[in-house]
Design a protein around this motif. Structure first.
Motif, PDB file in Angstrom:
ATOM      1  N   ASP A 154       0.959   6.132  10.015  1.00 30.13           N
ATOM      2  CA  ASP A 154       0.657   5.488   8.003  1.00 30.13           C
ATOM      3  C   ASP A 154      -0.890   5.687   7.867  1.00 30.13           C
ATOM      4  OD1 ASP A 154       3.281   5.021   7.965  1.00 30.13           O
ATOM      5  OD2 ASP A 154       3.515   3.269   7.746  1.00 30.13           O
ATOM      6  N   VAL A 200      -0.731   4.300   3.211  1.00 30.05           N
ATOM      7  CA  VAL A 200      -0.037   6.172   2.678  1.00 30.05           C
ATOM      8  C   VAL A 200       0.821   6.218   4.226  1.00 30.05           C
ATOM      9  CG1 VAL A 200       0.596   7.891   2.020  1.00 30.05           C
ATOM     10  CG2 VAL A 200      -1.589   6.189   1.243  1.00 30.05           C
ATOM     11  N   LEU A 203       3.504  10.562   4.305  1.00 25.89           N
ATOM     12  CA  LEU A 203       3.115  11.671   3.134  1.00 25.89           C
ATOM     13  C   LEU A 203       2.903  13.313   4.364  1.00 25.89           C
ATOM     14  CD1 LEU A 203       1.345  12.241   1.171  1.00 25.89           C
ATOM     15  CD2 LEU A 203      -0.589  12.269   2.091  1.00 25.89           C
ATOM     16  N   HIS A 226       5.162   7.780  -0.034  1.00 25.61           N
ATOM     17  CA  HIS A 226       5.038   6.440   0.091  1.00 25.61           C
ATOM     18  C   HIS A 226       3.697   5.982  -0.594  1.00 25.61           C
ATOM     19  CE1 HIS A 226       7.100   2.948  -2.300  1.00 25.61           C
ATOM     20  NE2 HIS A 226       7.162   2.180  -1.118  1.00 25.61           N
ATOM     21  N   VAL A 227       2.972   5.085  -1.490  1.00 23.53           N
ATOM     22  CA  VAL A 227       2.215   4.464  -0.920  1.00 23.53           C
ATOM     23  C   VAL A 227       2.327   3.197  -2.193  1.00 23.53           C
ATOM     24  CG1 VAL A 227       1.589   5.391  -3.203  1.00 23.53           C
ATOM     25  CG2 VAL A 227      -0.455   4.143  -2.257  1.00 23.53           C
TER      26      VAL A 227
END
Length: 448
Positions: A154, A200, A203, A226-227
Motif C-alpha cells: 500500500d 492507496v 493498485l 482502492h483509495v
C-alpha cells in the motif's frame, strides 16, 4: 501532494530540533527540554533560563538526491530531488518550532519550566515514484511507455500538525560529592491542528502516452484498486497563523526520563553523563472533515484513460476534489465524520557524554521509535544513532556529528554555539556533495 511537501520543506535551510538534537551539548538544559526532561536543571547562580525560539525543518528519503544548491531551487524539488522518477520511495519531512519557554529554580534541587511548541510530520512509505512523477509533471520528461503498475505494498502518506503547551519538573533524586541522579517529567496539552492521510491499496494499471493538441500527454488506464482519504482541519489547504493556532481537539501527553552525572572533581563540569527518556507518550485527536474524508474504488477500463495533464493542482488535503471530478473512474464507497486518534511519535532516547581535558568531549546518541503500527495511525520521527566529537571553551562550542539514520544511511554535519545562540546541521558536510537528507537548526536561549 506537491503543496504539502513544499510546505513542510519550505525552510529546509534553517532547522533545529527534531532528530537534529543529536549534536549540541547545551541540550542538557532548557534547549533539550522536549527530548530529555531530566537533563533540565537551573543553576543556583542564574535562577532562571529562557528559550526565545528554535526552529527545525528536515527532509529525508531513501530515493532522495539532495545538495545545498537544491535548497533555493524549489522548482520540481519534490519530484526530482526527494521522490525520484521511478523507484519506490519512503521517508520523512517536517518541522519543529519550539517557541517561548521559561525555566526557574523553585527550591533545593527542583526546577520547573513552561514551554510551547508547534510541529508538523510528513511520513510516506512505498510511493510509486513513476506514478507521482507522471501526476506532477509540469514539463514532460522522457519515459518509456507503456509502464505497468504492478500490485505492491500500500502507498501511504500521513501529515500531522499539532501544537502543545508543556509543564516540566526536574528533581534531584540523589546527590553526593561525585554523583547526581535526576528525574524529569513533562505533562503537555496537545492541540490537534490538522491531519491529512492518503492510502492507496491494491493498485494495478498501465500508464501510456498519446497526443492531445499536438502535445504528449500521459494517462492511466486498465487501473483498479482502492483509495482512502482522511482530512481534519484546513491548515494544509489554507496555511495561516489563525488556522495554525486555532483551538481544536485536545488531548494530554507526557515525557519522562532520568539523568546521571559523575563529577571527578567538585566544581568542575561532569566528567561523564548518561540520560534516558521516553518521549511523546499519548495521541493527538482530530475530527474528520466529511467533505475530504472519503473512500473510493478505482475502476478505469482499458478503453478509457485518466489524463495526467497537470490538472491535479490541488492541496494534498483536498484530493477528494480530484476524485469527484471523475465519478466514472472513482466510485465513492464511504464517508468519514467521526473523531479519530493519531499516535504521537513516541521515542526511546539515550544520550551519553564524556568530557576530556582541554574542553574536548564526545557525545553518543540513540533514538528509536516505540510504536510499530503503520504510518496512517501515527506520526513518526527519525530513528538514528550518532557520535558527535566536540570542543567548547567558555561561551563558544563546536561539534561534528556523524550519524546513521533510517532511509538516509551515514551523514556528517557540524554545529556552532556562541553563548545562547546556536546553528548547525547534521548533514551539511554530506550535502556539499550529495545526501539523502537536508537538515539544519537555529535557535536562541537567554541566560542558558
Amino acid at each position: 501532494m506537491k503543496k504539502i511537501f513544499l510546505y513542510a520543506l519550505l525552510c529546509a535551510g534553517v532547522q533545529a530540533f527534531g532528530q537534529t538534537n543529536i549534536s549540541l551539548p547545551q541540550e542538557y538544559g532548557l534547549a533539550g527540554l522536549a527530548s530529555y526532561p531530566a537533563g533540565f536543571q537551573i543553576s543556583n547562580e542564574t535562577g532562571w533560563s529562557a528559550n526565545v525560539l528554535s526552529v527545525n525543518v528536515w527532509t529525508s528519503s531513501n530515493t532522495a538526491s539532495l545538495s545545498l544548491s537544491h535548497i533555493l531551487a524549489r522548482e520540481d524539488f519534490l519530484r526530482k530531488n526527494v521522490l525520484g522518477f521511478s523507484d519506490v520511495s519512503s521517508g520523512y519531512a517536517g518541522f519543529d518550532v519550539r517557541g517561548p519557554a521559561l525555566g526557574m529554580r523553585i527550591g533545593q534541587g527542583t526546577s520547573i519550566a513552561m514551554s510551547t511548541r508547534g510541529r508538523a510530520f510528513v511520513n510516506f512509505s512505498d510511493l510509486n515514484g513513476r506514478l507521482i512523477s507522471e501526476i506532477g509533471e509540469k514539463v514532460k520528461v522522457r519515459h518509456e511507455y507503456p509502464y505497468q503498475i504492478e500490485l505492491a505494498d500500500d502507498m501511504l502518506v500521513n501529515t500531522s500538525v499539532l501544537t502543545d503547551v508543556s509543564l516540566t519538573i526536574s528533581q534531584i533524586l540523589l546527590e553526593t560529592d561525585k554523583h547526581q541522579l535526576r528525574g524529569g517529567l513533562s505533562v503537555k496539552y496537545i492541540n490537534g491542528v490538522a491531519n491529512s492521510s492518503l492510502e492507496v491499496s491494491g493498485l494495478t494499471g498501465v500508464i501510456n502516452t498519446k497526443k492531445v493538441n499536438k502535445k504528449n500527454v500521459s494517462y492511466l488506464s486498465n487501473a483498479y484498486g482502492h483509495v482512502n482519504t482522511r482530512t481534519a482541519g484546513n491548515l494544509l489547504a489554507d496555511f495561516s497563523l489563525k488556522n495554525f493556532f486555532q483551538p481544536r481537539k485536545g488531548t494530554f501527553g507526557a515525557d519522562f526520563g532520568l539523568s546521571y552525572e559523575y563529577f571527578e572533581n567538585p566544581g568542575e563540569p561532569a566528567r561523564f553523563s548518561l540520560m534516558v527518556s521516553l518521549t511523546d507518550l499519548g495521541n493527538v485527536r482530530y475530527r474528520a472533515d466529511s467533505t475530504y474524508s472519503k473512500s473510493y474504488d478505482i475502476g478505469i477500463s482499458s478503453d478509457d484513460g485518466l489524463n495526467f495533464n497537470n490538472n491535479f493542482d490541488n492541496s494534498f488535503s483536498t484530493t477528494t476534489e480530484v476524485f469527484e471530478k471523475y465519478p466514472e473512474f472513482f466510485s465513492q464507497t464511504s464517508v468519514a465524520t467521526e473523531s479519530y486518534k493519531v499516535g504521537l511519535p513516541s521515542m526511546l532516547r539515550f544520550k551519553l557524554n564524556y568530557m576530556f581535558k582541554g574542553g574536548f568531549n564526545t557525545m553518543a546518541d540513540l533514538a528509536m521509535n516505540v510504536r510499530k503500527t503503520d504510518i496512517i495511525k501515527r506520526a513518526e520521527n527519525i530513528a538514528y544513532v550518532s557520535i558527535s566529537p566536540g570542543w567548547s571553551k567558555k561561551h563558544i562550542g563546536i561539534s561534528l556529528p556523524v550519524s546513521l539514520q533510517k532511509f538516509l544511511g551515514f551523514s556528517a554535519g557540524g554545529s556552532f554555539r556562541y553563548k545562547g545562540f546556536f546553528i548547525g546541521s547534521n548533514s551539511i558536510l554530506s550535502a556539499m556533495i550529495a545526501s539523502r537528507q537536508i537538515d539544519g537548526y537555529i535557535g536562541l536561549l537567554l541566560n542558558p
